[in-house]
Design a protein around this motif. Sequence first.
Motif, PDB file in Angstrom:
ATOM      1  N   LEU A   1       0.810  -1.209   0.000  1.00  0.00           N
ATOM      2  CA  LEU A   1       0.000   0.000   0.000  1.00  0.00           C
ATOM      3  C   LEU A   1       0.849   1.268   0.000  1.00  0.00           C
ATOM      4  N   TRP A   2       2.035   1.169   0.624  1.00  0.00           N
ATOM      5  CA  TRP A   2       2.910   2.344   0.732  1.00  0.00           C
ATOM      6  C   TRP A   2       4.346   1.873   0.751  1.00  0.00           C
ATOM      7  N   TYR A   3       5.197   2.528  -0.011  1.00  0.00           N
ATOM      8  CA  TYR A   3       6.619   2.196  -0.042  1.00  0.00           C
ATOM      9  C   TYR A   3       7.407   3.486  -0.182  1.00  0.00           C
ATOM     10  N   ASP A   4       8.267   3.780   0.779  1.00  0.00           N
ATOM     11  CA  ASP A   4       9.004   5.040   0.808  1.00  0.00           C
ATOM     12  C   ASP A   4      10.280   4.915  -0.024  1.00  0.00           C
ATOM     13  N   GLU A   5      10.200   5.321  -1.262  1.00  0.00           N
ATOM     14  CA  GLU A   5      11.344   5.258  -2.172  1.00  0.00           C
ATOM     15  C   GLU A   5      12.480   6.165  -1.694  1.00  0.00           C
ATOM     16  N   MET A   6      12.157   7.317  -1.128  1.00  0.00           N
ATOM     17  CA  MET A   6      13.172   8.297  -0.738  1.00  0.00           C
ATOM     18  C   MET A   6      14.120   7.742   0.329  1.00  0.00           C
ATOM     19  N   SER A   7      13.612   6.871   1.211  1.00  0.00           N
ATOM     20  CA  SER A   7      14.445   6.314   2.281  1.00  0.00           C
ATOM     21  C   SER A   7      15.058   4.970   1.892  1.00  0.00           C
ATOM     22  N   GLY A   8      14.850   4.549   0.657  1.00  0.00           N
ATOM     23  CA  GLY A   8      15.366   3.254   0.233  1.00  0.00           C
ATOM     24  C   GLY A   8      14.577   2.079   0.756  1.00  0.00           C
ATOM     25  N   GLY A   9      13.307   2.306   1.087  1.00  0.00           N
ATOM     26  CA  GLY A   9      12.454   1.224   1.575  1.00  0.00           C
ATOM     27  C   GLY A   9      12.440   1.045   3.078  1.00  0.00           C
ATOM     28  N   ARG A  10      12.844   2.080   3.833  1.00  0.00           N
ATOM     29  CA  ARG A  10      12.786   1.976   5.295  1.00  0.00           C
ATOM     30  C   ARG A  10      11.371   2.191   5.836  1.00  0.00           C
ATOM     31  N   GLY A  11      10.457   2.550   4.956  1.00  0.00           N
ATOM     32  CA  GLY A  11       9.061   2.686   5.336  1.00  0.00           C
ATOM     33  C   GLY A  11       8.176   2.007   4.325  1.00  0.00           C
ATOM     34  N   TYR A  12       7.219   1.197   4.787  1.00  0.00           N
ATOM     35  CA  TYR A  12       6.287   0.539   3.868  1.00  0.00           C
ATOM     36  C   TYR A  12       5.097  -0.008   4.661  1.00  0.00           C
ATOM     37  N   ALA A  13       4.035  -0.281   3.928  1.00  0.00           N
ATOM     38  CA  ALA A  13       2.837  -0.901   4.498  1.00  0.00           C
ATOM     39  C   ALA A  13       2.331  -1.952   3.527  1.00  0.00           C
ATOM     40  N   HIS A  14       1.859  -3.067   4.059  1.00  0.00           N
ATOM     41  CA  HIS A  14       1.439  -4.208   3.235  1.00  0.00           C
ATOM     42  C   HIS A  14       0.116  -4.756   3.752  1.00  0.00           C
ATOM     43  N   LEU A  15      -0.714  -5.213   2.819  1.00  0.00           N
ATOM     44  CA  LEU A  15      -1.957  -5.901   3.161  1.00  0.00           C
ATOM     45  C   LEU A  15      -2.116  -7.089   2.229  1.00  0.00           C
ATOM     46  N   GLY A  16      -2.477  -8.250   2.784  1.00  0.00           N
ATOM     47  CA  GLY A  16      -2.651  -9.445   1.970  1.00  0.00           C
ATOM     48  C   GLY A  16      -3.863 -10.245   2.403  1.00  0.00           C
ATOM     49  N   LEU A  17      -4.451 -10.945   1.430  1.00  0.00           N
ATOM     50  CA  LEU A  17      -5.572 -11.847   1.662  1.00  0.00           C
ATOM     51  C   LEU A  17      -5.216 -13.205   1.083  1.00  0.00           C
ATOM     52  N   SER A  18      -5.616 -14.275   1.772  1.00  0.00           N
ATOM     53  CA  SER A  18      -5.341 -15.621   1.282  1.00  0.00           C
ATOM     54  C   SER A  18      -6.559 -16.502   1.496  1.00  0.00           C
ATOM     55  N   GLY A  19      -6.640 -17.591   0.730  1.00  0.00           N
ATOM     56  CA  GLY A  19      -7.782 -18.485   0.865  1.00  0.00           C
ATOM     57  C   GLY A  19      -7.543 -19.819   0.187  1.00  0.00           C
TER      58      GLY A  19
ATOM     59  N   GLN B   1     -13.149 -24.524   4.106  1.00  0.00           N
ATOM     60  CA  GLN B   1     -12.620 -23.329   3.451  1.00  0.00           C
ATOM     61  C   GLN B   1     -11.732 -22.588   4.448  1.00  0.00           C
ATOM     62  N   LEU B   2     -10.621 -22.105   3.954  1.00  0.00           N
ATOM     63  CA  LEU B   2      -9.671 -21.363   4.777  1.00  0.00           C
ATOM     64  C   LEU B   2      -9.561 -19.943   4.250  1.00  0.00           C
ATOM     65  N   GLY B   3      -9.599 -18.977   5.161  1.00  0.00           N
ATOM     66  CA  GLY B   3      -9.431 -17.579   4.779  1.00  0.00           C
ATOM     67  C   GLY B   3      -8.459 -16.894   5.716  1.00  0.00           C
ATOM     68  N   GLY B   4      -7.625 -16.019   5.177  1.00  0.00           N
ATOM     69  CA  GLY B   4      -6.638 -15.346   6.001  1.00  0.00           C
ATOM     70  C   GLY B   4      -6.446 -13.900   5.599  1.00  0.00           C
ATOM     71  N   ILE B   5      -6.034 -13.088   6.563  1.00  0.00           N
ATOM     72  CA  ILE B   5      -5.704 -11.688   6.305  1.00  0.00           C
ATOM     73  C   ILE B   5      -4.382 -11.397   7.005  1.00  0.00           C
ATOM     74  N   GLU B   6      -3.517 -10.615   6.370  1.00  0.00           N
ATOM     75  CA  GLU B   6      -2.198 -10.319   6.917  1.00  0.00           C
ATOM     76  C   GLU B   6      -1.869  -8.855   6.690  1.00  0.00           C
ATOM     77  N   GLY B   7      -1.044  -8.292   7.545  1.00  0.00           N
ATOM     78  CA  GLY B   7      -0.659  -6.896   7.405  1.00  0.00           C
ATOM     79  C   GLY B   7       0.702  -6.622   8.013  1.00  0.00           C
ATOM     80  N   VAL B   8       1.418  -5.677   7.425  1.00  0.00           N
ATOM     81  CA  VAL B   8       2.732  -5.265   7.911  1.00  0.00           C
ATOM     82  C   VAL B   8       2.828  -3.747   7.817  1.00  0.00           C
ATOM     83  N   LEU B   9       3.365  -3.120   8.866  1.00  0.00           N
ATOM     84  CA  LEU B   9       3.687  -1.696   8.841  1.00  0.00           C
ATOM     85  C   LEU B   9       5.111  -1.538   9.342  1.00  0.00           C
ATOM     86  N   ASN B  10       5.964  -0.926   8.524  1.00  0.00           N
ATOM     87  CA  ASN B  10       7.358  -0.718   8.903  1.00  0.00           C
ATOM     88  C   ASN B  10       7.692   0.768   8.806  1.00  0.00           C
ATOM     89  N   ILE B  11       8.201   1.310   9.897  1.00  0.00           N
ATOM     90  CA  ILE B  11       8.628   2.711   9.935  1.00  0.00           C
ATOM     91  C   ILE B  11      10.041   2.737  10.497  1.00  0.00           C
TER      92      ILE B  11
END
Length: 224
Positions: free
Chosen positions: A7-25, A63-73
């Motif tokens: 969802l967000w990736y900080d190019e200016m810092s070389g990737g020291r900041g990012y946010a991720h969201l995922g769904l699985s099933g 049926q299996l469903g999953g949600i995952e998330g990552v926030l890195n600052i």
Amino acid sequence: GRLANTLWYDEMSGGRGYAHLGLSGAACWPNGGEQARFFTRPESYGTHKWYDTGRITDGESYQLGGIEGVLNINQLQIQGEYMNVHMQRTGGASDLNFHGGYVFVAYWLTNDYTPWRRTRGVIDRSYPNENFFRVRTEDGSRARGWGGWQIAGRYSHADFSSGGIDGGVGNSFTFALNWWWNPYARMQFNYINGLISNRDTGTTGQNPLPAGVGTSGDYNILGT
């Protein structure tokens, strides 16, 4: 299947900041076969599977469903995941529902960070700013590098009990100190404290716990 988006990736810092969201099933049809079973060990490898439903012979589909998330600052990372399984059974037996998840927080004590591989939506290899080393210099003194140091804490929950199936309900806390020597070697020091209840210790199947040892208990694990 799995869908992931950075969802967000900080190019200016070389990737020291990012946010991720995922769904699985997944959708599965074991038809009462050996695959209609759910088990896991605690968060440290051991002889027995401490959570185990045993073989659910009347399991028709699930049926299996999953949600995952990552926030890195910068040096801080927060990560979590939750998964749920819903099973349909034959012969008039009630449907089953199992679920579990975790959340952890990690912080680099050194000025390092956890990289992100955007092409796959997964955590990448960590590269400490300074490798661990100790050498004698030309003037006879010693030069040192301390590597990368990280502290972390995690809470986990799992519920393998439903509809008369007592596979166990558990909660655990993990405290960790991680020491990266270089990108290819590290040491981990973990302390895990947990509690299990609603566990049928007479469950048949691979590596069952001894019968008659109780349906609940707590544990402490030290790991390196």
